[in-house]
Design a protein around this motif. Sequence first.
Motif, short mmCIF file in Angstrom:
data_model
loop_
_atom_site.label_atom_id
_atom_site.label_comp_id
_atom_site.label_asym_id
_atom_site.label_seq_id
_atom_site.Cartn_x
_atom_site.Cartn_y
_atom_site.Cartn_z
N PHE A 1 0.94 -0.88 0.19
CA PHE A 1 -0.04 0.01 0.25
C PHE A 1 0.81 1.15 -0.28
O PHE A 1 0.49 2.59 -0.20
N GLN A 2 2.35 0.95 0.72
CA GLN A 2 2.68 2.43 0.63
C GLN A 2 3.58 2.96 -0.80
O GLN A 2 4.43 3.58 -1.16
N LYS A 3 3.42 1.69 -1.51
CA LYS A 3 3.92 2.02 -3.21
C LYS A 3 3.50 3.14 -3.77
O LYS A 3 2.13 3.17 -3.87
N HIS A 4 4.33 3.73 -4.84
CA HIS A 4 3.77 4.87 -5.25
C HIS A 4 4.05 4.61 -6.87
O HIS A 4 5.23 4.89 -7.14
N TYR A 5 3.26 4.83 -7.99
CA TYR A 5 3.93 4.61 -8.72
C TYR A 5 3.88 6.38 -9.73
O TYR A 5 2.79 7.03 -9.27
N PRO B 1 5.05 -9.47 -6.36
CA PRO B 1 3.83 -9.75 -5.44
C PRO B 1 3.10 -8.75 -5.38
O PRO B 1 1.98 -9.30 -4.44
N CYS B 2 2.99 -7.55 -5.36
CA CYS B 2 2.87 -6.46 -5.34
C CYS B 2 1.05 -6.78 -6.27
O CYS B 2 0.33 -5.66 -6.29
N SER B 3 1.21 -7.60 -7.28
CA SER B 3 0.01 -7.13 -8.06
C SER B 3 -0.45 -8.18 -8.34
O SER B 3 0.22 -9.66 -8.97
N ARG B 4 -1.96 -8.46 -8.09
CA ARG B 4 -2.65 -9.55 -8.38
C ARG B 4 -3.46 -9.35 -8.31
O ARG B 4 -4.62 -8.97 -8.99
N VAL B 5 -3.51 -11.26 -9.17
CA VAL B 5 -4.41 -11.56 -10.04
C VAL B 5 -4.86 -12.28 -10.04
O VAL B 5 -4.80 -14.02 -10.11
N GLY B 6 -6.37 -12.88 -9.69
CA GLY B 6 -6.90 -14.07 -9.69
C GLY B 6 -7.38 -14.99 -11.00
O GLY B 6 -7.71 -14.42 -12.08
N HIS B 7 -7.47 -16.29 -10.94
CA HIS B 7 -7.48 -16.84 -11.37
C HIS B 7 -8.69 -18.25 -11.41
O HIS B 7 -8.39 -18.88 -10.85
N ILE B 8 -9.28 -18.66 -12.17
CA ILE B 8 -10.42 -19.46 -11.76
C ILE B 8 -9.67 -21.14 -12.22
O ILE B 8 -9.02 -21.41 -13.03
N SER B 9 -9.19 -21.85 -11.34
CA SER B 9 -7.88 -22.80 -11.05
C SER B 9 -8.96 -23.72 -12.22
O SER B 9 -9.86 -24.76 -10.91
#
Length: 448
Positions: free
Chosen positions: A130-134, A359-367
């Motif tokens: 949450f502390q990362k800024h782009y 690890p700060c980018s998250r994508v859910g995938h139906i397994s």
Amino acid sequence: MRGILIQTLLYGSLTFGIWTALLYVFTNHNHVSNLEKKTQEPASIWSLEKKFHRQDTHGSEEIPRPYVRFESPDEEETKPQKSFFKWSKDFNYSSSEFVDGFLKYGFNTVLSKSLGSEREVPDTRNKKCFQKHYPANLPTASVVVCFHNEEFSALFRTMFSVVNLTPRHFLEEIILVDDMSDSDDLKEKLDHHLEVFRGKIKLIRNKKREGLIRSRMIGASRASGDVLVFLDSHCEVNKVWLEPLLHAIAKDPKMVVCPLIDVIDSVTLEYWPSPVVRGAFNWHLQFKWDNVFSYEMDGPEGPTLPIRSPAMAGGIFAINRHYFREIGQYDKGMNLWGAENLELSLRIWMCGGQLFVLPCSRVGHISKQRFPNQPEFAEAMTYNSLRLAHVWLDEYKEQFFLRRPGLKSVAYGNISERVELRKRLGCKSFQWYLDNVFPELEASEGGR
Ligand code: UDP
Ligand code: MN
């Protein structure tokens, strides 16, 4: 009479097959939930990360595998992945709608329809993210989603989550490639429903079934964003998913990056966080997840830094569009599905690029659950693995044939273009890859 007998046998074995397949799924899930009950720690987001945060890179069997491809059914490592599963008492698991949907799509389509096109998923990032800024000006992205007979609501949740969770100025377009689906609701109904996205979506319809490898190349050839982001057609992206990917590529265009892939359970459709893992494979050329070295996560920034990864899982990654062309896209001689992820991973590393999991980018995938009734997938996986072995493994292809001796004399088509590409790019040897990127492979299973 003979006709009736054959029909009876046919329906009998079909019914038997369906129930065996479902029983397999049920027992697998029960086994997993029992395992879960035995562990005292609650499976909360952060305890999972702690639990799998260790020094060595062995024991990957214990990692809840977020996303594992089906391979030949007789291999030990190809069991459907573990997931954190709870049965819902209110759900009718014996309805024919559930069974038919499960067998056709590999997940609970009844629940998927009832969830609809949009839902909120838990923010599974480590708090330090949450502390990362782009930066405000990052490259733009073309999101490429290929599908073949995808379930309608899952496809729409993929698109809505991208549109809802991506800042507009970073999203050039979503390119949907329909790989010759024959489901009725993916025809006019799809065209009609896409209007809601007001021109942000380009839909390409393949004239023949190309398989996901050539379909992704078709999608990429129509893209105009700076970065290509490939997603499966049954994903849900998480908060601030795209910025870390774009930022890494902006800093180094030869950096190829993958989000951490969270699990969407195929039965309950619950969205579960995955521990920080890296992609790897064995001498059978089967993809697997591997633990991450502690030193990569123990610094003051915790588990938020890019993780060097010997391989990528499958179709969920981001790459600079020009770089994708420069390093030879995919092997268009590969069929249908499978092994293209390992081929691209080796090519990236051996030809001057790098591959990381962010690890700060998250994508859910139906397994999805796959049933051993799709021999064409296993066949394509074998054919594609052979092409990979012959182009990239040098003398180490003997390690592959040692494990799969039956494949030594199996045909794999013409690979001269890919061999030429390897020469033209001045790629390093597989020995270099083993020494510098993935020494654990050489040490494993007897090595040389
Ligand atoms: N796909 C496709 N054509 C094919 C096979 C698959 O377009 O012939 C699509 C599929 O709909 C999905 C993506 O490619 O969006 C990856 O396939 P899948 O999810 O089956 O693979 P996995 O998750 O096992 O990598
Ligand atoms: Mn998939």
